[in-house]
Scaffold this active site. Structure first.
Site, PDB file in Angstrom:
ATOM      1  N   ASP A 177      18.952  30.310  37.802  1.00 35.08           N
ATOM      2  CA  ASP A 177      20.164  30.163  36.985  1.00 35.08           C
ATOM      3  C   ASP A 177      20.979  28.941  37.407  1.00 35.08           C
ATOM      4  O   ASP A 177      22.182  29.037  37.661  1.00 35.08           O
ATOM      5  CB  ASP A 177      21.021  31.437  37.095  1.00 35.08           C
ATOM      6  CG  ASP A 177      22.109  31.506  36.029  1.00 35.08           C
ATOM      7  OD1 ASP A 177      21.973  30.836  34.985  1.00 35.08           O
ATOM      8  OD2 ASP A 177      23.112  32.217  36.241  1.00 35.08           O
ATOM      9  N   VAL A 232      36.573  37.915  40.549  1.00 37.25           N
ATOM     10  CA  VAL A 232      36.581  37.260  41.853  1.00 37.25           C
ATOM     11  C   VAL A 232      38.010  37.055  42.321  1.00 37.25           C
ATOM     12  O   VAL A 232      38.868  36.619  41.539  1.00 37.25           O
ATOM     13  CB  VAL A 232      35.854  35.903  41.781  1.00 37.25           C
ATOM     14  CG1 VAL A 232      35.790  35.250  43.146  1.00 37.25           C
ATOM     15  CG2 VAL A 232      34.452  36.084  41.228  1.00 37.25           C
ATOM     16  N   LEU A 256      40.697  34.491  41.201  1.00 41.23           N
ATOM     17  CA  LEU A 256      40.034  33.203  41.025  1.00 41.23           C
ATOM     18  C   LEU A 256      39.286  33.100  39.711  1.00 41.23           C
ATOM     19  O   LEU A 256      39.154  32.022  39.144  1.00 41.23           O
ATOM     20  CB  LEU A 256      39.062  32.959  42.188  1.00 41.23           C
ATOM     21  CG  LEU A 256      39.702  32.841  43.566  1.00 41.23           C
ATOM     22  CD1 LEU A 256      38.629  32.636  44.629  1.00 41.23           C
ATOM     23  CD2 LEU A 256      40.705  31.698  43.606  1.00 41.23           C
ATOM     24  N   GLY A 257      38.785  34.213  39.207  1.00 43.04           N
ATOM     25  CA  GLY A 257      38.065  34.149  37.945  1.00 43.04           C
ATOM     26  C   GLY A 257      37.276  35.409  37.673  1.00 43.04           C
ATOM     27  O   GLY A 257      37.353  36.390  38.414  1.00 43.04           O
ATOM     28  N   TRP A 258      36.517  35.370  36.597  1.00 47.85           N
ATOM     29  CA  TRP A 258      35.648  36.495  36.258  1.00 47.85           C
ATOM     30  C   TRP A 258      34.498  35.957  35.419  1.00 47.85           C
ATOM     31  O   TRP A 258      34.566  34.874  34.839  1.00 47.85           O
ATOM     32  CB  TRP A 258      36.388  37.590  35.498  1.00 47.85           C
ATOM     33  CG  TRP A 258      36.774  37.214  34.092  1.00 47.85           C
ATOM     34  CD1 TRP A 258      37.814  36.432  33.695  1.00 47.85           C
ATOM     35  CD2 TRP A 258      36.102  37.622  32.902  1.00 47.85           C
ATOM     36  NE1 TRP A 258      37.843  36.317  32.337  1.00 47.85           N
ATOM     37  CE2 TRP A 258      36.802  37.041  31.814  1.00 47.85           C
ATOM     38  CE3 TRP A 258      35.000  38.422  32.638  1.00 47.85           C
ATOM     39  CZ2 TRP A 258      36.420  37.227  30.483  1.00 47.85           C
ATOM     40  CZ3 TRP A 258      34.615  38.613  31.318  1.00 47.85           C
ATOM     41  CH2 TRP A 258      35.323  38.024  30.256  1.00 47.85           C
ATOM     42  N   GLY A 259      33.411  36.707  35.408  1.00 44.11           N
ATOM     43  CA  GLY A 259      32.239  36.321  34.632  1.00 44.11           C
ATOM     44  C   GLY A 259      31.543  37.553  34.100  1.00 44.11           C
ATOM     45  O   GLY A 259      32.111  38.644  34.066  1.00 44.11           O
TER      46      GLY A 259
END
Length: 419
Positions: A190, A70, A62-65
């Site tokens: 945040d 994820v 799904l993604g990364w940060g």
């Protein structure tokens, strides 16, 4: 976790890395799996089909940060449709030795426990922890947090969202903060669009809509890299076109996520919090903060609500030949807040002398300070009939002195959200 940041949004942190690290990162279209934790890497090297904790099977990235990657995963051993809809959104945190994080797991467990006993409507707009466990890899130990699968908050480039939807989102986020602040005693620290996700009516349908004729695995990026990259495919709740045509929002259910920097109100607080352009004055000047820092952030969700309304940022701090971005940011706050700094209150702040003269005036002064009314009129988004109420709503969150900001409980009842 913030899982939808593009590589470009990390340019500031990239600039602080060594040239070797930067060259290596530039070869990665996703998180740099070849970097260890002590070089700002340490990501969990998952692959499609992996089984995590003998329970969850990875089916999509799904993604990364900054802190995690994820994955969409399915729970093993259940074949009913209801159980399939509970495909899990798994946040695999970077090796904890790479950074100092808040007690995210402890706070999420606290929020879950309080929510189970609460009747506060805000509990439905805060992410719920379903499961947690630890994993080990060549990069170290990882904490995995399992949440309900949600869609990315829609982005409308350069165009504001419909006003009824903005009000609905604002009210849901205020309810979330009311629950966090008054029942959980937690400060999120945040707030930004990346950390607002949307509940999906049907996860399976959302996954089908995301399927493309593209290989999710990119190999051969560089002969020096040992692993192929798995491309992120975040799920969308609505397309931009659908979003702009959405006048009623009964199914637009927003949840506040990413407690990676959250803190307890009575616990230890870091000196710096919040995204740079959304930072409260007490954070820049170096004073202790409380739950009102989240209110500024939401009011800068005046900045973010302003962004929802206009597609633009309210504050855009930038440095110049003789001033810093922080000084520029502070100089533009009085115009938007409709008041001057209370020097008597901020005089004891750690960095007061950096930004104020001996006469308690800001060192950097700007001519023709833009006001909130002028900014909203420039975009012609809010009609004259409700413009005063909208300004009142935003400025009640943008008060420069923290104790003067309205609490989430009161903001939920503001007249602008009712018209």
């Amino acid at each position: 976790m913030n899982v939808f940041k593009a590589l470009g949004s990390n340019l500031k942190s990239l600039s602080r890395r060594s040239k070797h690290d930067t060259r290596l990162l530039a070869q990665w279209p996703e998180e740099p799996l070849d970097l260890p934790a002590d070089r700002r890497g340490g990501f969990y090297p998952a692959t499609l089909g992996d089984n995590l904790n003998s329970t969850y099977t990875i089916v999509q990235k799904l993604g990364w940060g900054q802190h995690s990657n994820v994955w969409l995963a399915k729970h093993e051993g259940h074949t009913t449709q209801a159980e399939v809809r509970r495909s899990q959104n798994i946040d695999c945190t970077r090796n904890a030795s790479a950074m100092q994080l808040s007690d995210e797991l402890g706070l999420l467990q606290l929020v879950r426990e309080v929510a189970g006993k609460s009747r506060n409507p805000g509990r439905r707009h805060v992410v719920t922890l379903i499961d947690s466990f630890k994993l080990s890899s060549t990069q170290g130990n990882h904490l995995c947090l399992v949440h309900e699968v949600m869609g990315r908050f829609p982005k409308v480039n350069g165009v504001g969202l419909p006003i009824p939807l903005v009000k609905a989102v604002a009210k849901q986020l205020l309810q979330a903060l009311d629950f966090l602040h008054h029942e959980c005693h937690v400060i999120h620290t945040d707030l930004k669009p990346d950390n607002f996700l949307v509940k999906l009516d049907n996860v399976e349908t959302a996954v089908e809509l995301q399927k493309e004729n593209l290989d999710p695995i990119v190999s051969g990026i560089s002969p020096k890299l040992s692993r192929p990259a798995i491309l992120s495919r975040p799920l969308r709740a609505l397309s931009s076109g659908e979003l702009l045509n959405l006048v009623q929002s009964p199914k637009f259910d927003v949840q506040l996520t990413d407690f990676g920097t959250a803190v307890a109100t009575n616990g230890l607080h870091p000196e710096l919090i919040q995204p740079f352009a959304l930072r409260a004055p007490e954070i820049i000047l170096g004073r202790e903060f409380g739950t009102s820092a989240d209110i500024w952030n939401l009011g800068c969700l005046a900045s973010l609500i302003f962004e929802f309304l206009t597609g633009r940022w309210l504050f855009a701090p930038r440095g110049g030949p003789t001033w810093t971005a922080e000084a520029y940011h502070l100089a533009h706050m009085p115009g938007m807040a409709g008041e001057e700094f209370d020097a008597a209150y901020f005089r004891t702040a750690k960095h007061f002398g950096e930004y104020f003269n001996n006469d308690s005036k800001l060192r950097l002064q700007v001519e023709g300070k833009p006001t909130l009314e002028k900014a909203l009129r420039n975009y012609n988004i809010v009609g004259d009939d409700e413009l005063p109420l909208c300004i009142s709503f935003l400025q009640s969150m943008l008060r420069l002195r923290p104790s003067d900001r309205a609490a989430a409980t009161d903001l939920i009842q503001h007249d602008w959200l009712k018209v």
